[in-house]
Each structure stands twice: as C-alpha cells, then as structure tokens.
Write a protein that holds these residues in place. Structure first.
Motif, PDB file in Angstrom:
ATOM      1  N   VAL A  44      -7.811  -9.446  41.244  1.00 21.76           N
ATOM      2  CA  VAL A  44      -7.234  -8.149  40.897  1.00 21.76           C
ATOM      3  C   VAL A  44      -6.518  -8.250  39.552  1.00 21.76           C
ATOM      4  CG1 VAL A  44      -5.512  -6.404  41.545  1.00 21.76           C
ATOM      5  CG2 VAL A  44      -7.076  -7.321  43.272  1.00 21.76           C
ATOM      6  N   GLY A  45      -5.835  -9.363  39.307  1.00 22.09           N
ATOM      7  CA  GLY A  45      -5.136  -9.548  38.033  1.00 22.09           C
ATOM      8  C   GLY A  45      -6.083  -9.563  36.845  1.00 22.09           C
ATOM      9  N   GLU A  46      -7.230 -10.236  36.998  1.00 20.32           N
ATOM     10  CA  GLU A  46      -8.213 -10.262  35.914  1.00 20.32           C
ATOM     11  C   GLU A  46      -8.786  -8.873  35.657  1.00 20.32           C
ATOM     12  OE1 GLU A  46     -10.114 -14.740  36.283  1.00 20.32           O
ATOM     13  OE2 GLU A  46     -10.716 -13.219  37.745  1.00 20.32           O
ATOM     14  N   ILE A  47      -9.049  -8.152  36.734  1.00 24.62           N
ATOM     15  CA  ILE A  47      -9.577  -6.791  36.583  1.00 24.62           C
ATOM     16  C   ILE A  47      -8.534  -5.905  35.919  1.00 24.62           C
ATOM     17  CG2 ILE A  47     -10.437  -4.754  37.803  1.00 24.62           C
ATOM     18  CD1 ILE A  47     -11.413  -6.774  40.017  1.00 24.62           C
ATOM     19  N   ALA A  48      -7.291  -6.029  36.343  1.00 27.33           N
ATOM     20  CA  ALA A  48      -6.203  -5.236  35.755  1.00 27.33           C
ATOM     21  C   ALA A  48      -6.100  -5.499  34.256  1.00 27.33           C
ATOM     22  CB  ALA A  48      -4.877  -5.549  36.450  1.00 27.33           C
ATOM     23  N   GLU A  49      -6.207  -6.763  33.859  1.00 25.22           N
ATOM     24  CA  GLU A  49      -6.147  -7.097  32.438  1.00 25.22           C
ATOM     25  C   GLU A  49      -7.300  -6.452  31.689  1.00 25.22           C
ATOM     26  OE1 GLU A  49      -5.474  -8.519  28.669  1.00 25.22           O
ATOM     27  OE2 GLU A  49      -4.079  -8.350  30.343  1.00 25.22           O
ATOM     28  N   ARG A  50      -8.502  -6.552  32.235  1.00 22.88           N
ATOM     29  CA  ARG A  50      -9.670  -5.974  31.573  1.00 22.88           C
ATOM     30  C   ARG A  50      -9.568  -4.451  31.475  1.00 22.88           C
ATOM     31  NH1 ARG A  50     -14.555  -9.220  30.549  1.00 22.88           N
ATOM     32  NH2 ARG A  50     -13.728 -11.319  30.514  1.00 22.88           N
ATOM     33  N   LEU A  51      -9.002  -3.816  32.504  1.00 23.20           N
ATOM     34  CA  LEU A  51      -8.840  -2.355  32.496  1.00 23.20           C
ATOM     35  C   LEU A  51      -7.601  -1.920  31.723  1.00 23.20           C
ATOM     36  CD1 LEU A  51      -9.681  -1.484  36.217  1.00 23.20           C
ATOM     37  CD2 LEU A  51     -11.126  -1.097  34.202  1.00 23.20           C
TER      38      LEU A  51
END
Length: 142
Positions: A66-73
């Motif tokens: 979720v953290g990686e996705i949050a960073e990308r978004l």
C-alpha cells in the motif's frame, strides 16, 4: 548558475517558455481525458486503473505494498488503503501476507484485474505512442 535555475529564481520566463508549458499541459490533459473515458467505459475509475498499473509496474516484482502504491499515486496511505479496499471488493486485487515477512501485506492482481489492466494498458500505450511519449525510453530498455 544554469539557465533553468536563473529562470526559476528570477521569473525570466519567455513567451516561448509559456507556450511550451501550455502545450505540455494541454497534451497532458488530452491524455488524461482519454484515460478517463476508456477506464470508465471499462467499468472502473481512473484511480483504480492507476492502482492496477502500479501493482504491476513496481520494478522486479508482480505485487506492491500500500505504501508503494501511495507513493506512486502521490496519495495518503489511508486513502490508498481505501482504494485497495474498493479494488478488492470489485475483484481486481487481493491482499496476501508477505512470504519473507508475514507482517507485510502484498497487493496482487486477480486474473480479472490482470485482464482489465492489460486491456486498458494496451489502449493507453497506443495513446502514449501517438503523443510521442515513452517510445524512446521503452525502446531503449527493450
């Protein structure tokens, strides 16, 4: 001092600079509108598509946190977790405990999510190429 830095600090933007910036924003908005239209036609939101893309787009693995996705978004982790919940409810992704660290939660695409991603990504890729984007970076890697 380089020209970019002096322009940013001194406000020395030219008419040509502003035209270039305007054109970039125009082309970007055209692409985003196209993306909005095709994702909605496929029955998902643009953010859901971006989440699917980022799950598969993390280098070296086929899942994301979720953290990686949050960073990308460029989004807050709690909002991203809610987006993952919606994607999970739609059957697009599933959460799995990490193999090496069971405390880590991995977000994986389901077969439905993968089909949706590949269909939409191929349409997006064609549009990227129409705008002249990605061609050099993708071809340089492949």
């Amino acid at each position: 001092m380089n020209q970019r830095k002096s322009r940013a600090q001194g406000g020395l933007l030219t008419k040509r600079d502003l035209e270039s910036m305007s054109n970039f924003r125009y082309q970007l908005r055209k692409f985003l509108r196209y993306s909005e239209e095709i994702t909605h036609a496929a029955g998902i939101t643009p953010l859901q598509y971006q989440l699917l893309l980022h799950v598969q787009g993390i280098p070296g693995k086929s899942w994301a946190t979720v953290g990686e996705i949050a960073e990308r978004l460029q989004a807050a982790p709690n909002g991203t977790a809610a987006l993952v919940n919606r994607c999970e409810a739609a059957g697009l992704v599933l959460r799995k405990p990490g193999e090496a660290d069971r405390r880590l939660v991995e977000v994986h695409l389901t077969p439905k999510g993968e089909r949706c991603l590949l269909e939409l990504a191929s349409l997006h890729f064609a549009e990227y190429r129409a705008f002249g984007w990605l061609a050099s970076s993708v071809e340089a890697q492949g």
